[in-house]
Scaffold this motif. Structure first.
Motif, PDB file in Angstrom:
ATOM      1  N   ALA A  74       0.133  31.500  38.930  1.00  0.00           N
ATOM      2  CA  ALA A  74       1.311  30.643  39.056  1.00  0.00           C
ATOM      3  C   ALA A  74       1.004  29.367  39.826  1.00  0.00           C
ATOM      4  O   ALA A  74       1.587  28.316  39.549  1.00  0.00           O
ATOM      5  N   VAL A  75       0.093  29.437  40.800  1.00  0.00           N
ATOM      6  CA  VAL A  75      -0.283  28.244  41.564  1.00  0.00           C
ATOM      7  C   VAL A  75      -0.864  27.183  40.635  1.00  0.00           C
ATOM      8  O   VAL A  75      -0.667  25.983  40.836  1.00  0.00           O
ATOM      9  N   LEU A  76      -1.564  27.606  39.595  1.00  0.00           N
ATOM     10  CA  LEU A  76      -2.206  26.675  38.669  1.00  0.00           C
ATOM     11  C   LEU A  76      -1.260  26.214  37.570  1.00  0.00           C
ATOM     12  O   LEU A  76      -1.645  25.386  36.736  1.00  0.00           O
ATOM     13  N   ARG A  77      -0.045  26.736  37.559  1.00  0.00           N
ATOM     14  CA  ARG A  77       0.906  26.343  36.519  1.00  0.00           C
ATOM     15  C   ARG A  77       2.258  25.953  37.108  1.00  0.00           C
ATOM     16  O   ARG A  77       3.275  26.044  36.442  1.00  0.00           O
ATOM     17  N   SER A  78       2.224  25.510  38.356  1.00  0.00           N
ATOM     18  CA  SER A  78       3.440  25.028  39.007  1.00  0.00           C
ATOM     19  C   SER A  78       3.162  23.669  39.639  1.00  0.00           C
ATOM     20  O   SER A  78       2.078  23.437  40.180  1.00  0.00           O
ATOM     21  N   TYR A  79       4.151  22.798  39.589  1.00  0.00           N
ATOM     22  CA  TYR A  79       4.012  21.409  40.013  1.00  0.00           C
ATOM     23  C   TYR A  79       5.177  21.045  40.931  1.00  0.00           C
ATOM     24  O   TYR A  79       6.301  21.487  40.717  1.00  0.00           O
ATOM     25  N   ALA A  80       4.912  20.207  41.942  1.00  0.00           N
ATOM     26  CA  ALA A  80       5.966  19.924  42.907  1.00  0.00           C
ATOM     27  C   ALA A  80       5.866  18.506  43.449  1.00  0.00           C
ATOM     28  O   ALA A  80       4.793  17.897  43.479  1.00  0.00           O
ATOM     29  N   LEU A 171      11.103  19.709  44.919  1.00  0.00           N
ATOM     30  CA  LEU A 171      11.409  19.886  43.502  1.00  0.00           C
ATOM     31  C   LEU A 171      10.189  20.516  42.864  1.00  0.00           C
ATOM     32  O   LEU A 171       9.091  19.951  42.939  1.00  0.00           O
ATOM     33  N   LEU A 172      10.369  21.675  42.274  1.00  0.00           N
ATOM     34  CA  LEU A 172       9.253  22.405  41.669  1.00  0.00           C
ATOM     35  C   LEU A 172       9.535  22.666  40.199  1.00  0.00           C
ATOM     36  O   LEU A 172      10.643  23.053  39.827  1.00  0.00           O
ATOM     37  N   VAL A 173       8.531  22.434  39.380  1.00  0.00           N
ATOM     38  CA  VAL A 173       8.597  22.761  37.957  1.00  0.00           C
ATOM     39  C   VAL A 173       7.528  23.789  37.664  1.00  0.00           C
ATOM     40  O   VAL A 173       6.341  23.556  37.947  1.00  0.00           O
ATOM     41  N   HIS A 174       7.930  24.946  37.151  1.00  0.00           N
ATOM     42  CA  HIS A 174       6.932  25.951  36.793  1.00  0.00           C
ATOM     43  C   HIS A 174       6.810  26.014  35.277  1.00  0.00           C
ATOM     44  O   HIS A 174       7.794  25.877  34.556  1.00  0.00           O
ATOM     45  N   THR A 175       5.576  26.188  34.829  1.00  0.00           N
ATOM     46  CA  THR A 175       5.292  26.173  33.395  1.00  0.00           C
ATOM     47  C   THR A 175       4.805  27.532  32.918  1.00  0.00           C
ATOM     48  O   THR A 175       4.042  27.620  31.950  1.00  0.00           O
ATOM     49  N   HIS A 176       5.226  28.593  33.612  1.00  0.00           N
ATOM     50  CA  HIS A 176       4.809  29.935  33.221  1.00  0.00           C
ATOM     51  C   HIS A 176       6.044  30.750  32.847  1.00  0.00           C
ATOM     52  O   HIS A 176       7.181  30.309  33.040  1.00  0.00           O
ATOM     53  N   GLY A 177       5.811  31.922  32.301  1.00  0.00           N
ATOM     54  CA  GLY A 177       6.932  32.769  31.897  1.00  0.00           C
ATOM     55  C   GLY A 177       7.745  32.130  30.790  1.00  0.00           C
ATOM     56  O   GLY A 177       7.237  31.450  29.902  1.00  0.00           O
ATOM     57  N   THR A 178       9.049  32.306  30.835  1.00  0.00           N
ATOM     58  CA  THR A 178       9.924  31.792  29.780  1.00  0.00           C
ATOM     59  C   THR A 178      10.122  30.284  29.847  1.00  0.00           C
ATOM     60  O   THR A 178      10.703  29.695  28.940  1.00  0.00           O
ATOM     61  N   ALA A 179       9.634  29.639  30.912  1.00  0.00           N
ATOM     62  CA  ALA A 179       9.812  28.191  31.048  1.00  0.00           C
ATOM     63  C   ALA A 179       9.124  27.424  29.934  1.00  0.00           C
ATOM     64  O   ALA A 179       9.525  26.302  29.604  1.00  0.00           O
ATOM     65  N   ASN A 180       8.085  28.019  29.326  1.00  0.00           N
ATOM     66  CA  ASN A 180       7.376  27.283  28.285  1.00  0.00           C
ATOM     67  C   ASN A 180       8.301  26.919  27.132  1.00  0.00           C
ATOM     68  O   ASN A 180       8.204  25.843  26.556  1.00  0.00           O
TER      69      ASN A 180
END
Length: 265
Positions: A74-80, A171-180
């Motif tokens: 998740a650390v590699l697929r989250s942006y803030a 502000l965090l955007v995660h690109t894992h799980g159902t967020a894709n």
């Protein structure tokens, strides 16, 4: 580990973000820059505290490995992007940490202005179901403090206590799980935000995330900068000749009316 998550909303009226001239150019081009969590200075970003790892370790076999793996990936697929929350001016730590004496600019906005700017791309950030989350950071001692282990996003809003003087919201955007499903097809300032994403739930699936910016090290959301920015302040310590060039840059962008002296905000 799939429970919904909502961080604490800030009650302070203002959000301050410190940048240099290069990042200012991105702002003025209607881009909001979010860095991947492993690009932050703190190597403990998104990691669990020792007591939390111990709690997770009580799971057995595949469940334990899946749990620890989720936090690492998740650390590699989250942006803030982070903001100092304030009732007025930012504190001294802000100017020292985020605004260089040679090239420091502070952007002031508010929680509501930020919500409005990102909603077209991320949708509401207070639903606990989308790719975007906004709220205050909790400062913890990773050696001694408990942390929740029911959602990987909880750890991404916990930062080492050494940084507590920064008093930030994120502000965090995660690109894992159902967020894709919600991000695919969305375009940022420099092209697609993502195109496909590694699965969290299917063992053995190892699809590389592509898209974003700088080989996936950043996401740059498209926003209406004129509406997002309440005011722009140049660090008073910046040399006068460079202050003039920054003022010219801001004026050329049509946002000269947003430029204010610190005493006037």
């Amino acid at each position: 580990m799939r429970n919904s998550f909502l961080p604490e909303s800030p009650t302070e009226p203002w959000l301050w973000h410190g940048i240099d001239t290069q990042k200012l150019k991105t702002f003025l081009a209607n881009g909001l820059w979010l860095a991947r969590l492993d690009q932050f200075k703190d190597p403990l970003e998104g990691t669990l505290s020792r007591p939390a790892v111990g709690l997770l370790g009580k799971l057995v076999g595949e469940q334990q490995q899946l749990g620890l793996g989720l936090y690492e990936s998740a650390v590699l697929r989250s942006y803030a992007i982070c903001f100092q929350v304030s009732d007025g001016h930012p504190n001294e730590r802000f100017w020292e940490e985020f605004c260089s004496r040679n090239d420091g600019i502070a952007i002031r906005t508010s929680p509501q202005l930020l919500y409005d700017a990102i909603k077209p791309t991320l949708g509401p950030v207070d639903s606990g179901t989308g790719p975007g989350y906004f709220g205050k950071i909790t400062y913890v001692d990773h050696n001694t403090d408990d942390m929740p282990v029911d959602n990987v996003l909880s750890a991404q809003f916990c930062v080492r206590r050494d940084y507590s003087d920064e008093m930030e919201a994120r502000l965090l955007v995660h690109t894992h799980g159902t967020a894709n499903k919600q991000l695919i097809g969305k375009t940022g300032c420099f092209g697609p935000l993502v195109t496909h994403i590694q699965s969290d739930t299917i063992p053995g699936v190892n699809t590389k995330q592509v898209g974003g910016h700088l080989d996936g090290k950043a996401l740059v959301l498209s926003v209406n900068t004129s509406e997002l920015i309440e005011s722009i302040v140049i660090n008073p310590a910046v040399p006068s000749d460079h202050q003039r060039s920054i003022r010219e840059l801001i004026g050329t962008s049509g946002l000269g009316h947003k430029l204010k002296d610190l005493k006037d905000v």
